[in-house]
Write a protein that holds these residues in place. Sequence first.
Motif, PDB file in Angstrom:
ATOM      1  N   ARG A 141       0.840  -1.205   0.000  1.00 36.34           N
ATOM      2  CA  ARG A 141       0.000   0.000   0.000  1.00 36.34           C
ATOM      3  C   ARG A 141       0.876   1.257   0.000  1.00 36.34           C
ATOM      4  O   ARG A 141       0.610   2.213  -0.732  1.00 36.34           O
ATOM      5  N   ALA A 142       1.931   1.260   0.794  1.00 36.55           N
ATOM      6  CA  ALA A 142       2.843   2.411   0.834  1.00 36.55           C
ATOM      7  C   ALA A 142       3.508   2.626  -0.523  1.00 36.55           C
ATOM      8  O   ALA A 142       3.693   3.767  -0.962  1.00 36.55           O
ATOM      9  N   MET A 143       3.862   1.542  -1.196  1.00 42.63           N
ATOM     10  CA  MET A 143       4.483   1.660  -2.522  1.00 42.63           C
ATOM     11  C   MET A 143       3.488   2.186  -3.557  1.00 42.63           C
ATOM     12  O   MET A 143       3.853   2.973  -4.430  1.00 42.63           O
ATOM     13  N   VAL A 144       2.245   1.753  -3.467  1.00 43.65           N
ATOM     14  CA  VAL A 144       1.230   2.249  -4.399  1.00 43.65           C
ATOM     15  C   VAL A 144       0.973   3.735  -4.126  1.00 43.65           C
ATOM     16  O   VAL A 144       0.904   4.541  -5.065  1.00 43.65           O
ATOM     17  N   ASP A 145       0.873   4.109  -2.855  1.00 44.77           N
ATOM     18  CA  ASP A 145       0.745   5.533  -2.513  1.00 44.77           C
ATOM     19  C   ASP A 145       1.906   6.326  -3.094  1.00 44.77           C
ATOM     20  O   ASP A 145       1.709   7.387  -3.701  1.00 44.77           O
ATOM     21  N   HIS A 146       3.113   5.835  -2.904  1.00 48.00           N
ATOM     22  CA  HIS A 146       4.311   6.521  -3.400  1.00 48.00           C
ATOM     23  C   HIS A 146       4.254   6.655  -4.925  1.00 48.00           C
ATOM     24  O   HIS A 146       4.582   7.714  -5.479  1.00 48.00           O
ATOM     25  N   ALA A 147       3.834   5.595  -5.598  1.00 50.13           N
ATOM     26  CA  ALA A 147       3.759   5.615  -7.059  1.00 50.13           C
ATOM     27  C   ALA A 147       2.821   6.702  -7.562  1.00 50.13           C
ATOM     28  O   ALA A 147       3.153   7.443  -8.496  1.00 50.13           O
ATOM     29  N   PHE A 148       1.659   6.808  -6.937  1.00 51.85           N
ATOM     30  CA  PHE A 148       0.675   7.771  -7.418  1.00 51.85           C
ATOM     31  C   PHE A 148       0.882   9.169  -6.848  1.00 51.85           C
ATOM     32  O   PHE A 148       0.756  10.158  -7.568  1.00 51.85           O
ATOM     33  N   ASP A 149       1.219   9.268  -5.578  1.00 53.32           N
ATOM     34  CA  ASP A 149       1.319  10.579  -4.934  1.00 53.32           C
ATOM     35  C   ASP A 149       2.659  11.266  -5.163  1.00 53.32           C
ATOM     36  O   ASP A 149       2.708  12.480  -5.306  1.00 53.32           O
TER      37      ASP A 149
END
Length: 186
Positions: free
Chosen positions: A114-122
Amino acid sequence: MLKILVDSETVLKVLEDADADELYKRVDGHRKYMRQWLPWVDAEKSPADTRLFIQFVQQQYNAHEGFQSGIWYQHQLVGVIGYHKFDWMNRSAGIGYWLAEGFQGHGIMTRSCRAMVDHAFDRLELHRVEIRCAEGNAKSRAIPERLGFKIEGIAHQAEWLYDRYVDLVIYAMLEGEWQEIKQVLK
């Protein structure tokens, strides 16, 4: 070096040379278990092989082509998660991951992903994130499913796993979908 704080117990940090011995020990100590689904395990024969992997990771990170992060849980290196090569033109990347057997079942990988997906988009402003998992790997497939990724299809016999080909389930998430799902996941 980049660090991503997942929660009070977990941090993701781009792998460095100093991590090589600990990472090798983690792989070597779980070799039989990891070999079930990870095609690269047999290539890690010594700490020197792990150092070569980390050199590649550093080159990839410095060239802005992707990165692999160690997962530190309670100050122990317990796995790896990373972006496979970035596709900057299409603003997309794939995420891959593994977690040592004794640390599974605590939500570490779901929170890290989840943190990696947040980082990818944000932070990286990507448009699409993809995760590919062997069709029979229920534990790995549970991660994108928990996070609301959609199955886009099956890549038949797409990965050689020592003595056979395995089908890969292709999961994807778009930036707009993630913003909506994040509200539900809170």
